[in-house]
Each structure stands twice: as C-alpha cells, then as structure tokens.
Write an enzyme that holds these catalytic residues in place. Structure first.
Site, PDB file in Angstrom:
ATOM      1  N   ARG A 116       8.189   0.767 -10.324  1.00 45.95           N
ATOM      2  CA  ARG A 116       6.901   0.108 -10.128  1.00 45.95           C
ATOM      3  C   ARG A 116       7.099  -1.397 -10.205  1.00 45.95           C
ATOM      4  O   ARG A 116       7.996  -1.877 -10.937  1.00 45.95           O
ATOM      5  CB  ARG A 116       5.915   0.513 -11.237  1.00 45.95           C
ATOM      6  CG  ARG A 116       5.297   1.883 -11.058  1.00 45.95           C
ATOM      7  CD  ARG A 116       4.245   1.913  -9.958  1.00 45.95           C
ATOM      8  NE  ARG A 116       3.610   3.204  -9.827  1.00 45.95           N
ATOM      9  CZ  ARG A 116       4.000   4.187  -9.018  1.00 45.95           C
ATOM     10  NH1 ARG A 116       5.050   4.032  -8.246  1.00 45.95           N
ATOM     11  NH2 ARG A 116       3.322   5.322  -8.955  1.00 45.95           N
ATOM     12  N   GLU A 166       0.202  -4.913  -4.386  1.00 45.97           N
ATOM     13  CA  GLU A 166       0.446  -4.361  -3.048  1.00 45.97           C
ATOM     14  C   GLU A 166      -0.877  -4.267  -2.313  1.00 45.97           C
ATOM     15  O   GLU A 166      -1.871  -3.886  -2.929  1.00 45.97           O
ATOM     16  CB  GLU A 166       1.097  -2.978  -3.186  1.00 45.97           C
ATOM     17  CG  GLU A 166       2.450  -3.063  -3.876  1.00 45.97           C
ATOM     18  CD  GLU A 166       3.040  -1.679  -4.218  1.00 45.97           C
ATOM     19  OE1 GLU A 166       2.436  -0.672  -3.825  1.00 45.97           O
ATOM     20  OE2 GLU A 166       4.077  -1.632  -4.876  1.00 45.97           O
ATOM     21  N   HIS A 181       6.271   0.102  -0.072  1.00 49.60           N
ATOM     22  CA  HIS A 181       6.086   1.270  -0.945  1.00 49.60           C
ATOM     23  C   HIS A 181       6.137   2.588  -0.140  1.00 49.60           C
ATOM     24  O   HIS A 181       5.132   3.287  -0.020  1.00 49.60           O
ATOM     25  CB  HIS A 181       4.750   1.153  -1.702  1.00 49.60           C
ATOM     26  CG  HIS A 181       4.694   1.992  -2.939  1.00 49.60           C
ATOM     27  ND1 HIS A 181       4.004   1.635  -4.059  1.00 49.60           N
ATOM     28  CD2 HIS A 181       5.264   3.203  -3.221  1.00 49.60           C
ATOM     29  CE1 HIS A 181       4.131   2.574  -4.982  1.00 49.60           C
ATOM     30  NE2 HIS A 181       4.895   3.540  -4.493  1.00 49.60           N
TER      31      HIS A 181
HETATM   32  C1  8YV Z   1       3.206   7.470  -3.786  1.00 52.53           C
HETATM   33  C2  8YV Z   1       4.751   6.865  -5.699  1.00 52.53           C
HETATM   34  O1  8YV Z   1       3.266   7.673  -2.444  1.00 52.53           O
HETATM   35  O2  8YV Z   1       4.731   9.087  -6.400  1.00 52.53           O
HETATM   36  C3  8YV Z   1       4.689   7.910  -6.738  1.00 52.53           C
HETATM   37  O3  8YV Z   1       4.583   7.569  -7.928  1.00 52.53           O
HETATM   38  O4  8YV Z   1       4.916   5.726  -5.992  1.00 52.53           O
HETATM   39  C4  8YV Z   1       4.621   7.266  -4.256  1.00 52.53           C
HETATM   40  O5  8YV Z   1       5.307   8.446  -4.057  1.00 52.53           O
HETATM   41  C5  8YV Z   1       2.322   6.316  -4.042  1.00 52.53           C
HETATM   42  O6  8YV Z   1       2.163   6.144  -5.401  1.00 52.53           O
HETATM   43  C6  8YV Z   1       0.939   6.501  -3.391  1.00 52.53           C
HETATM   44  O7  8YV Z   1       0.012   7.102  -4.247  1.00 52.53           O
END
Ligand code: 8YV
Length: 315
Positions: A233, A262, A281
């Site tokens: 993150r 983002e 992302h």
């Molecule tokens: C998601 C991600 O697509 O799963 C996670 O934690 O970061 C990604 O796979 C993103 O968070 C959208 O909700």
C-alpha cells in the site's frame, strides 16, 4: 445489497436470486461520500472497494448493516475493530488474487530493473539513434539478492518466482515462515539486513505498525544500487523521502503499483522521475482474477443474506 462500483451484470443477476440489489452506475468514479452514506442507510450488506472509507461515521450511519464485503485482500479502508464491536461482519478476497498480484510485482521488478518503460519511450519518441554499448543498460535480476517485506501468501508467491531466477531470498515479517525457509531457502533477516539487498520488495498489508516504514532512515540504509518495489500500500512509504533517495542516488530506482493518493495528482514529482515507475494499482488486474474476486464477494453476500457463514470473513 449495495454494490459501490460498476460490476458486470451477470454478478448482479446472481445476487438478485437472493436479494434486492443496488449498484452505483458511474463507471469511472468511486461513489461520492454523501451518496455512499445515503445509499447505505437501508443496506443489509455492502460490497465495497478500496476507495470507500468504511470508518466509524459510516458504520454508525447504517443501522441495518450486517456485513461489509471488500473487493480486495487488503482492508485498511475499513475500521475492522469498530465493525466487530458493532457485530458487523467484514469479508475480503484472499487467495484468489495471490498469484496474479505476485506476478505483477515480479513484472514490475523486471520492468524497473531493465528500464523497460524508459526504453519503450525512447523508441516511441523517435529518439533512438542506434546501438550503444550502455544504451538503456539496467541491472540484472538473475542471481541477485531480494528482501521481501511481508511473507504472507503474496510474499511467498513472489519468493517462488525469485527462486526460479536463482535469487538469494531474504524476508522480514511479523513471524517466521518455516515452509518458505525450507522450500524456498528463504532466510529470515532483521529489517536492517533486508534493506541491504539488491531488491527490497514490500508485499505487506498496511497497519499502524507498518505505516511509513519505508522512510528517510530506511532508504539511507539501502545500497546505492538497490531497487525498491511496492505492491503493498502507498501508506508504507514516505513519498518525499523516496523521491529524495532516488534523486540523490541513495538508491537506484523504484517501481510502485500503489501510492498514498490514487489516482496520482497532476504535477506529482514521481511523474517526472524516470527512475520511478508508477503503475495504476493493477496488482490483481487480470480478467480471470477480477472475475474470481467479484464472484467471491457475491458468494459471501449470498451466504450472509441466507443466514449462513460467509466464505472469507476477516478474522
Ligand atoms: C484491489 C488490492 O484490486 O486486493 C487488494 O488489496 O490492492 C487490489 O487487489 C484493489 O484494492 C481494489 O479494491
């Protein structure tokens, strides 16, 4: 059931076999806060995205809410403790995205090391004048050392790919991972030792303990040819410190699939820095995996509506 982003109709049809369903219809936009609060008032279950802040205000605002189902493995957008206190179930989408996310992380490491984006721009901009001995010379990945921060399922899947490249695998995480140590010959090291590897790769979830862990001090401890990769993150990284480290040559480059904010803001200094590769992302973004993630959310919602145990509750 409220779904806060547009998902394919077939999933909505599936949900409709057990519940009334509302879906936010704007394709490119997260649900504005006011609308999210209003629309959630009557919901029993809400299927949320990372961009929805499920905080105390939200949870207090929805008297009927039984469950929040996040379309992601991460759930740092949700106040899980507060939800638990209120008896609201939180679900996420583990496992189904593990390999896809590790694959993107590994790709990002290769792309950054081999300067692929810069090289493709050179061709597109018609600036490629011919062969030179060190034209777009990058850094090897094969047989280099890698330090994986966070050895959960994505970290382990990343390590398996590193093994195929004969890399010297090190990791640092909350608890030892004996399987990875045995099968992948991964070595548990201190955080400071991890920073000394060729590729420092963050795959960890964001928590109070890990926030800002990649800061000035950490970047200064890295080698001047270290490449930093983040598929965790954005909150793990102090972005100004990373920029300074790259610009001052304290580290070689960075590849980031996640940012603090983002989408990236116009004028963000990373946009001008050729040694920082930013992706939008897309860790879990393959059609197969997004289908599987959405189906898992739908299955969780159906179980909850039917009064059954959800498949993947956050423990
Ligand atoms: C998601 C991600 O697509 O799963 C996670 O934690 O970061 C990604 O796979 C993103 O968070 C959208 O909700």
């Amino acid at each position: 059931v409220l779904v806060t982003r547009q998902i394919p109709e077939r999933f909505i049809e599936d949900l409709k076999t057990v519940a009334d369903v509302e879906m936010y219809h704007e394709k490119l936009k997260a649900m504005p806060r006011e609308e999210l609060l209003n629309e959630s008032q009557d919901a029993d279950v809400v299927i949320t995205m990372m961009s929805d802040q499920i905080d105390q205000e939200y949870l207090d605002h929805c008297p009927k809410l039984k469950a929040v189902i996040n379309l992601a493995v991460g759930y740092d957008n949700i106040d899980v403790d507060y939800a638990r206190d209120k008896g609201i179930i939180v679900c996420n989408t583990p496992d189904v995205l593990t390999e896809t996310t590790a694959e993107l992380g590994f790709t990002l490491m290769l792309v950054t090391a081999r300067r692929i984006i810069e090289a493709a721009h050179l061709v597109e901009s018609r600036e490629w004048k011919g062969w030179e001995p060190y034209l777009m010379a990058g850094k090897d990945v094969y047989r280099k050392s890698v330090g994986i921060y966070g050895m959960g399922s994505i970290g382990t899947a990343f390590a398996r790919r590193c093994k195929g490249f004969d890399m010297d695998i090190m990791y640092h995480t909350r608890s030892r991972h004996e399987e990875a140590e045995k099968e992948l010959v991964a070595k548990y090291v201190s955080f400071d030792e991890l920073l000394k590897t060729d590729y420092v790769v963050c795959t960890a979830p964001l928590t109070k303990e890990t926030e800002n862990i990649f800061n000035k001090e950490a970047f200064q401890k890295m080698n001047d040819d270290t490449i930093f990769i983040n598929i965790g993150r954005g909150g793990h990284v102090v972005e100004e410190d990373l920029l300074e480290a790259v610009q001052n040559g304290e580290i070689l480059a960075a590849g980031l699939d996640v940012l603090r904010q983002e989408p990236i803001k116009e004028g963000h200094p990373f946009l001008k820095e050729k040694n920082i590769v930013v992706l939008p992302h897309i860790g879990s973004a393959t059609v197969e995996t997004r289908d599987a993630m959405i189906q898992l959310c739908v299955d969780n919602a159906k179980h909850i509506v039917n009064g059954e145990e959800p498949k993947t509750p956050v423990k």
